[in-house]
Write a protein that holds these residues in place. Structure first.
Motif, PDB file in Angstrom:
ATOM      1  N   LYS A 141       0.832  -1.206   0.000  1.00 47.57           N
ATOM      2  CA  LYS A 141       0.000   0.000   0.000  1.00 47.57           C
ATOM      3  C   LYS A 141       0.867   1.256   0.000  1.00 47.57           C
ATOM      4  O   LYS A 141       0.516   2.277  -0.607  1.00 47.57           O
ATOM      5  N   ALA A 142       2.023   1.181   0.685  1.00 44.33           N
ATOM      6  CA  ALA A 142       2.919   2.341   0.740  1.00 44.33           C
ATOM      7  C   ALA A 142       3.454   2.702  -0.642  1.00 44.33           C
ATOM      8  O   ALA A 142       3.823   3.852  -0.893  1.00 44.33           O
ATOM      9  N   LEU A 143       3.484   1.729  -1.554  1.00 44.54           N
ATOM     10  CA  LEU A 143       3.974   1.987  -2.902  1.00 44.54           C
ATOM     11  C   LEU A 143       3.024   2.882  -3.692  1.00 44.54           C
ATOM     12  O   LEU A 143       3.431   3.512  -4.670  1.00 44.54           O
ATOM     13  N   GLN A 144       1.767   2.934  -3.283  1.00 42.40           N
ATOM     14  CA  GLN A 144       0.786   3.738  -4.009  1.00 42.40           C
ATOM     15  C   GLN A 144       1.184   5.205  -4.066  1.00 42.40           C
ATOM     16  O   GLN A 144       0.864   5.911  -5.023  1.00 42.40           O
ATOM     17  N   ALA A 145       1.878   5.656  -3.034  1.00 39.15           N
ATOM     18  CA  ALA A 145       2.245   7.069  -2.975  1.00 39.15           C
ATOM     19  C   ALA A 145       3.496   7.373  -3.787  1.00 39.15           C
ATOM     20  O   ALA A 145       3.925   8.528  -3.848  1.00 39.15           O
ATOM     21  N   GLU A 146       4.084   6.341  -4.412  1.00 37.51           N
ATOM     22  CA  GLU A 146       5.383   6.535  -5.044  1.00 37.51           C
ATOM     23  C   GLU A 146       5.348   6.555  -6.564  1.00 37.51           C
ATOM     24  O   GLU A 146       6.372   6.736  -7.201  1.00 37.51           O
ATOM     25  N   TYR A 147       4.187   6.323  -7.180  1.00 38.30           N
ATOM     26  CA  TYR A 147       4.211   6.276  -8.647  1.00 38.30           C
ATOM     27  C   TYR A 147       3.509   7.474  -9.272  1.00 38.30           C
ATOM     28  O   TYR A 147       2.803   7.366 -10.267  1.00 38.30           O
ATOM     29  N   SER A 148       3.724   8.628  -8.718  1.00 37.24           N
ATOM     30  CA  SER A 148       3.171   9.850  -9.292  1.00 37.24           C
ATOM     31  C   SER A 148       4.241  10.557 -10.132  1.00 37.24           C
ATOM     32  O   SER A 148       5.285  10.964  -9.612  1.00 37.24           O
ATOM     33  N   VAL A 149       3.986  10.679 -11.430  1.00 46.28           N
ATOM     34  CA  VAL A 149       4.915  11.385 -12.309  1.00 46.28           C
ATOM     35  C   VAL A 149       4.956  12.864 -11.959  1.00 46.28           C
ATOM     36  O   VAL A 149       5.991  13.526 -12.083  1.00 46.28           O
ATOM     37  N   GLU A 150       3.839  13.390 -11.488  1.00 45.30           N
ATOM     38  CA  GLU A 150       3.790  14.804 -11.097  1.00 45.30           C
ATOM     39  C   GLU A 150       4.779  15.096  -9.973  1.00 45.30           C
ATOM     40  O   GLU A 150       5.396  16.161  -9.937  1.00 45.30           O
ATOM     41  N   ASP A 151       4.958  14.144  -9.063  1.00 48.69           N
ATOM     42  CA  ASP A 151       5.913  14.343  -7.972  1.00 48.69           C
ATOM     43  C   ASP A 151       7.345  14.422  -8.499  1.00 48.69           C
ATOM     44  O   ASP A 151       8.181  15.150  -7.948  1.00 48.69           O
ATOM     45  N   VAL A 152       7.623  13.675  -9.553  1.00 45.69           N
ATOM     46  CA  VAL A 152       8.955  13.738 -10.151  1.00 45.69           C
ATOM     47  C   VAL A 152       9.210  15.127 -10.719  1.00 45.69           C
ATOM     48  O   VAL A 152      10.298  15.700 -10.562  1.00 45.69           O
ATOM     49  N   GLU A 153       8.210  15.669 -11.374  1.00 46.70           N
ATOM     50  CA  GLU A 153       8.357  16.995 -11.966  1.00 46.70           C
ATOM     51  C   GLU A 153       8.564  18.071 -10.902  1.00 46.70           C
ATOM     52  O   GLU A 153       9.227  19.080 -11.144  1.00 46.70           O
ATOM     53  N   LYS A 154       8.003  17.833  -9.709  1.00 49.31           N
ATOM     54  CA  LYS A 154       8.205  18.801  -8.627  1.00 49.31           C
ATOM     55  C   LYS A 154       9.668  18.889  -8.211  1.00 49.31           C
ATOM     56  O   LYS A 154      10.113  19.907  -7.693  1.00 49.31           O
ATOM     57  N   LEU A 155      10.410  17.818  -8.451  1.00 50.75           N
ATOM     58  CA  LEU A 155      11.823  17.818  -8.082  1.00 50.75           C
ATOM     59  C   LEU A 155      12.651  18.701  -9.008  1.00 50.75           C
ATOM     60  O   LEU A 155      13.807  19.007  -8.717  1.00 50.75           O
ATOM     61  N   MET A 156      12.063  19.106 -10.132  1.00 51.27           N
ATOM     62  CA  MET A 156      12.771  19.967 -11.076  1.00 51.27           C
ATOM     63  C   MET A 156      12.315  21.418 -10.994  1.00 51.27           C
ATOM     64  O   MET A 156      13.048  22.322 -11.395  1.00 51.27           O
ATOM     65  N   ASP A 157      11.112  21.635 -10.502  1.00 52.23           N
ATOM     66  CA  ASP A 157      10.543  22.985 -10.493  1.00 52.23           C
ATOM     67  C   ASP A 157      11.217  23.876  -9.456  1.00 52.23           C
ATOM     68  O   ASP A 157      11.861  23.403  -8.518  1.00 52.23           O
ATOM     69  N   GLU A 158      11.020  25.174  -9.632  1.00 46.68           N
ATOM     70  CA  GLU A 158      11.593  26.175  -8.724  1.00 46.68           C
ATOM     71  C   GLU A 158      10.508  26.918  -7.947  1.00 46.68           C
ATOM     72  O   GLU A 158      10.800  27.889  -7.258  1.00 46.68           O
ATOM     73  N   THR A 159       9.264  26.466  -8.065  1.00 46.44           N
ATOM     74  CA  THR A 159       8.183  27.149  -7.365  1.00 46.44           C
ATOM     75  C   THR A 159       8.289  26.902  -5.862  1.00 46.44           C
ATOM     76  O   THR A 159       8.985  25.984  -5.404  1.00 46.44           O
ATOM     77  N   ALA A 160       7.567  27.706  -5.101  1.00 46.61           N
ATOM     78  CA  ALA A 160       7.602  27.579  -3.641  1.00 46.61           C
ATOM     79  C   ALA A 160       7.074  26.204  -3.208  1.00 46.61           C
ATOM     80  O   ALA A 160       7.630  25.563  -2.306  1.00 46.61           O
ATOM     81  N   ASP A 161       5.994  25.755  -3.857  1.00 43.80           N
ATOM     82  CA  ASP A 161       5.439  24.437  -3.526  1.00 43.80           C
ATOM     83  C   ASP A 161       6.437  23.326  -3.827  1.00 43.80           C
ATOM     84  O   ASP A 161       6.584  22.369  -3.053  1.00 43.80           O
ATOM     85  N   ALA A 162       7.117  23.453  -4.960  1.00 44.17           N
ATOM     86  CA  ALA A 162       8.084  22.434  -5.349  1.00 44.17           C
ATOM     87  C   ALA A 162       9.268  22.403  -4.377  1.00 44.17           C
ATOM     88  O   ALA A 162       9.744  21.332  -3.991  1.00 44.17           O
ATOM     89  N   ILE A 163       9.734  23.567  -3.981  1.00 44.82           N
ATOM     90  CA  ILE A 163      10.860  23.641  -3.039  1.00 44.82           C
ATOM     91  C   ILE A 163      10.462  23.042  -1.688  1.00 44.82           C
ATOM     92  O   ILE A 163      11.250  22.337  -1.043  1.00 44.82           O
ATOM     93  N   ALA A 164       9.228  23.297  -1.268  1.00 41.51           N
ATOM     94  CA  ALA A 164       8.739  22.715  -0.007  1.00 41.51           C
ATOM     95  C   ALA A 164       8.675  21.192  -0.123  1.00 41.51           C
ATOM     96  O   ALA A 164       9.028  20.470   0.819  1.00 41.51           O
ATOM     97  N   TYR A 165       8.242  20.707  -1.289  1.00 41.30           N
ATOM     98  CA  TYR A 165       8.174  19.250  -1.504  1.00 41.30           C
ATOM     99  C   TYR A 165       9.574  18.649  -1.506  1.00 41.30           C
ATOM    100  O   TYR A 165       9.797  17.566  -0.944  1.00 41.30           O
ATOM    101  N   GLN A 166      10.520  19.338  -2.125  1.00 45.79           N
ATOM    102  CA  GLN A 166      11.896  18.843  -2.157  1.00 45.79           C
ATOM    103  C   GLN A 166      12.478  18.727  -0.755  1.00 45.79           C
ATOM    104  O   GLN A 166      13.193  17.763  -0.433  1.00 45.79           O
ATOM    105  N   LYS A 167      12.160  19.674   0.107  1.00 44.13           N
ATOM    106  CA  LYS A 167      12.632  19.606   1.489  1.00 44.13           C
ATOM    107  C   LYS A 167      11.979  18.436   2.227  1.00 44.13           C
ATOM    108  O   LYS A 167      12.630  17.719   3.007  1.00 44.13           O
ATOM    109  N   GLU A 168      10.719  18.237   1.949  1.00 43.75           N
ATOM    110  CA  GLU A 168       9.996  17.117   2.573  1.00 43.75           C
ATOM    111  C   GLU A 168      10.621  15.779   2.167  1.00 43.75           C
ATOM    112  O   GLU A 168      10.810  14.886   3.007  1.00 43.75           O
ATOM    113  N   VAL A 169      10.954  15.657   0.883  1.00 44.26           N
ATOM    114  CA  VAL A 169      11.587  14.431   0.393  1.00 44.26           C
ATOM    115  C   VAL A 169      12.965  14.252   1.013  1.00 44.26           C
ATOM    116  O   VAL A 169      13.349  13.150   1.420  1.00 44.26           O
ATOM    117  N   THR A 170      13.711  15.340   1.110  1.00 43.16           N
ATOM    118  CA  THR A 170      15.053  15.285   1.709  1.00 43.16           C
ATOM    119  C   THR A 170      14.992  14.792   3.145  1.00 43.16           C
ATOM    120  O   THR A 170      15.784  13.937   3.568  1.00 43.16           O
TER     121      THR A 170
END
Length: 214
Positions: free
Chosen positions: A113-142
């Motif tokens: 079930k934990a794998l369900q949260a890992e196959y979002s292509v949109e989340d991958v794109e957030k790792l490249m973006d420079e928006t505030a939301d993307a930067i917050a997500y990158q910190k969360e992943v880190t």
């Protein structure tokens, strides 16, 4: 007229072992489905890491590869758990291990079930973006990866990054032809022939000169 006697309820023929086998099949099917989806995400992450490296953002590329490493470990863990459960189900001592099997099945289901949260292509794109939301997500992943990955895992990821960098540099180098280059015919050196001809002419002229002098 006598009362009809009710028929006894049929006894269920489904045993705990049958239920475990059925649940195991469902878990296997879900894991296979998630593996296919996550494979597409991992492919996207590799492309994302290479793009970030071309842009000179190595630390961001490293973050993407660390996330990929965690996802691969999650898949491996879920698959290992299901293999272990399958061994317990196939065991002759299943009746004594039923509670253990059910507990392991519950844990395996949670991992899948934990794998369900890992196959979002949109989340991958957030790792490249420079928006505030993307930067917050990158910190969360880190922060998440700091808990999930070991120092050895990080060494593996850095080695993967170096290998990727070398591959990219090699692809930019001019390729050496694999076939044999055409040979250039040597221009014959006419100088020795000219010297020989000149010497012969001088020898022929010498007697004539002596006769003229006489």
């Amino acid at each position: 007229m006598g009362a009809f006697k009710s028929k006894p309820a049929p006894v269920s023929q489904v045993t705990p072992h049958d239920r475990a086998v059925l649940q195991m099949k469902g878990s296997r099917d879900r894991l296979y489905k998630y593996q296919k989806k996550l494979a597409a995400v991992i492919e996207k992450e590799v492309a994302c890491a290479k793009q970030l490296m071309r842009e000179g953002k190595q630390q961001r590329a490293l973050l993407v590869l660390r996330k990929k490493k965690m996802q691969e470990q999650m898949l491996e863990k879920a698959d290992s758990q299901l293999n272990n459960i399958q061994s317990l189900i196939d065991s002759a001592e299943f009746a004594q291990l039923e509670n253990t099997v059910m507990a392991a099945m519950k844990e395996g289901t949670a991992s899948i079930k934990a794998l369900q949260a890992e196959y979002s292509v949109e989340d991958v794109e957030k790792l490249m973006d420079e928006t505030a939301d993307a930067i917050a997500y990158q910190k969360e992943v880190t922060d998440l990866l700091a808990e999930k990955l070991s120092a050895e895992d990080d060494d593996d990821v850095e080695e993967e990054l170096r290998a990727m960098e070398k591959e990219m540099l090699d692809s930019q180098m001019p390729k050496i032809p694999s076939h044999q280059l055409p040979t250039i015919d040597k221009v014959p050196n006419k100088e020795p022939q000219q010297q020989q001809q000149q010497a012969q002419e001088e020898e022929e002229e010498e007697p004539a000169a002596q006769l003229a002098a006489a």
